[in-house]
Design an enzyme around this catalytic site. Structure first.
Site, mmCIF file in Angstrom:
data_model
loop_
_atom_site.group_PDB
_atom_site.id
_atom_site.type_symbol
_atom_site.label_atom_id
_atom_site.label_comp_id
_atom_site.label_asym_id
_atom_site.label_seq_id
_atom_site.Cartn_x
_atom_site.Cartn_y
_atom_site.Cartn_z
ATOM 1 N N HIS A 157 0.844 -1.206 0.000
ATOM 2 C CA HIS A 157 0.000 0.000 0.000
ATOM 3 C C HIS A 157 0.872 1.246 0.000
ATOM 4 O O HIS A 157 0.427 2.321 -0.377
ATOM 5 C CB HIS A 157 -0.967 0.008 1.193
ATOM 6 N N LYS A 194 9.446 -2.808 3.726
ATOM 7 C CA LYS A 194 10.586 -2.626 4.633
ATOM 8 C C LYS A 194 10.528 -3.652 5.746
ATOM 9 O O LYS A 194 9.464 -3.909 6.307
ATOM 10 C CB LYS A 194 10.483 -1.216 5.257
ATOM 11 N N LYS A 218 9.670 -8.811 5.331
ATOM 12 C CA LYS A 218 10.605 -9.491 6.252
ATOM 13 C C LYS A 218 11.318 -10.582 5.471
ATOM 14 O O LYS A 218 10.747 -11.149 4.539
ATOM 15 C CB LYS A 218 9.837 -10.118 7.426
ATOM 16 N N SER A 275 15.775 3.904 10.243
ATOM 17 C CA SER A 275 16.047 3.293 8.936
ATOM 18 C C SER A 275 15.433 4.129 7.823
ATOM 19 O O SER A 275 16.016 4.286 6.743
ATOM 20 C CB SER A 275 15.427 1.899 8.859
#
Ligand code: NAD
Length: 472
Positions: free
Chosen positions: A66, A71, A107, A363
């Site tokens: 979306h 990440k 992941k 990050s």
């Protein structure tokens, strides 16, 4: 009882469903938000130092697009399996949404025990994994951006960026294909302490809310609060440091070999040095030993910070815990039974999914730095310093008084990268805390802050999907 084996992914779905009841979204959209969009399960051969060929099992899951890129970290562990990677990828979607980091969740995992491999073997595995991701378009600054997790760190991230860049010659944004890199390879200052600092900022914000603190029967603010920290690794160490520096008293710290207690407060750095020298946190000068480490969790205190492992607070010990606030620095330190006990007891649990989002937030700053090709602060630091010096000189000449040296240096100071990263993290954690609390406040039937955090995530991802217009 069902005979189905335990599924981490299903347990995340259950928490999601519990919160979805408090949202307005239609069933189909909720199903889409929950689903893992792309799952890449791979096997590849790697030649080991002794000449043997080993087949490596690995995964990358993109839970949601979306927002782009996806990440989430890469885990090296014997325990890696598809269900776990799916669950962790979905948690990343919700975590990013809550803290307004514009990424979808992802992941990765490689099913190996990194301690059983030589550095050269690990490098070959990591590089091969990266090239498999490149082949299937599962990595890239605009596609999917991994980061460190269990068993991986700066070193692995440096191998990943190097492999990616060599396979994508001319891609000037290649450094943004992964975060958690060493500074020399495009990393950002402030990553190391990010999670602990985020835990501190989030908890402090809660402690500054008069309504919440009144209800808990506690005084406002962090100052003077009695804190117990479990785990003195990366997250626990920095939690203890920031709480202490802001006037709280860290009265106990627990490690796996035992715990130490000092009513007047412990200094984490001195304790860390003592452990390094003696091999244990026990027998720390001025402190009392607690031989059975789990007893530390049950000490009378204001805030308990579990920062070690999952499931350490469960149906057995939850009734004995006396803290008024539990700040979940670790991932999943409480079981669902413990959660229910704390709702009954009126203990406030600040949930992991957003409280430990400092790492992913920083990050995000690293990725922005990589895409902008400039270090934070480079453009404005000197300008700010020159301007502030001029203002100070004017004040001094108009008042005829001199500003003290220490104050002068503070006011003059132009922001470095670390100042801006810390400031961005503070803003992120304060906003996210307020948003979650507002949702909870506006709907008192929401049982706990964890459910309110999920509601926040579902609403943001739902809005995003709707705005994308893919559900005509
Ligand atoms: P770490 O390995 O650096 O530290 C964990 C510490 O806990 C170690 O010092 C270990 O000895 C100690 N410990 C282990 N078992 C214990 C026990 N039974 N009692 C007391 N202490 C015990 O790991 P970390 O990076 O600090 O992560 C801690 C937790 O925070 C994990 O749940 C992790 O998933 C979560 N987390 C970490 C980050 C990050 O940026 N590092 C981000 C988000 C969440």
């Amino acid at each position: 009882m069902s005979n189905q084996p335990y599924s981490f992914f299903h347990s995340v779905e259950k928490s999601f469903d519990k919160a979805a009841k408090f949202t307005k979204w239609e069933k189909g959209l909720l199903e889409q938000i929950k689903a893992c969009n792309s799952i890449y399960s791979m096997r590849f051969p790697v030649k080991m130092d002794d000449g043997r060929i080993e087949v490596i099992e690995a995964y990358r899951v993109q839970h949601s697009q979306h927002k782009s890129p996806c990440k989430g970290g890469i885990r090296f562990s014997d325990e890696v399996n598809q269900d776990e990677v799916m669950a962790l990828a979905s948690l990343m979607t919700y975590k990013c949404a809550i803290v307004n980091v514009p990424f979808g969740g992802g992941k990765g995992g490689i099913k190996i025990n990194p301690r059983k491999y030589s550095t050269y073997e690990l490098e070959k595995i990591t590089r091969r994994y990266t090239s498999e991701l490149v082949k299937k378009n599962f990595i890239g600054p605009g596609i999917d951006v991994p980061a460190p997790d269990y068993g991986t760190g700066e070193r692995e991230m440096a191998w990943i960026v190097d492999t990616y860049a060599s396979l994508k010659p001319g891609d000037i944004d290649a450094a943004g294909c992964v975060t958690g890199k060493p500074i020399s390879q495009g990393g950002v200052h402030g990553r190391k302490e990010a999670t602990g600092l985020g835990v501190f900022f989030g908890t402090r914000e809660v402690c500054n809310m008069p309504e919440v603190m009144n209800k808990l029967g506690m005084s406002l603010g962090i100052e003077g609060k009695r804190i117990v920290v479990q785990g003195m690794g990366n997250v626990g160490y920095f939690c203890a440091k920031f709480f202490r520096e802001h006037g709280a008293k860290v009265i106990a710290i627990a490690e796996y070999e035992g715990a130490v207690f000092n009513e007047n407060g412990l200094n984490e750095e001195e304790l860390f040095q003592h452990r390094k020298k003696s091999g244990s946190i026990l027998n720390f000068p001025g402190a009392t030993n607690i031989e059975k480490t789990t007893e530390a969790l049950e000490i009378e205190c204001d805030i308990l910070v579990p920062a070690a492992l999952e499931n350490v607070i469960n149906g057995n010990n939850a009734p004995r815990i006396k803290a008024k606030i539990i700040a979940e620095a670790a991932n999943g330190p409480l079981t669902p039974e413990a959660d229910e006990i704390f709702v009954q007891k009126g203990v406030l649990v600040i949930p992991d999914m957003y409280l430990n989002a400092g790492g992913v937030t920083v990050s995000y700053f690293e990725w922005l730095k990589n895409l902008s090709h400039v270090r934070y602060g480079r453009m404005e630091k000197r300008f700010t310093e020159n301007m502030n010096s001029r203002i100070l000189s004017q004040i001094e000449s108009l008042t005829g008084k001199e500003v003290a040296e220490k104050e002068r240096n503070f006011i003059k100071h132009g922001a470095d990268e670390i100042d801006l990263v810390h400031s961005g993290l503070e803003e992120t954690m304060i906003s996210a805390t307020r948003e979650i609390m507002e949702i909870w406040h506006n709907n008192p039937s929401i049982p706990d802050m964890r459910t309110a955090a999920y509601v926040s995530a579902i609403n943001k991802v739902g809005t995003s999907y709707t705005e994308l217009g893919i559900f005509p």
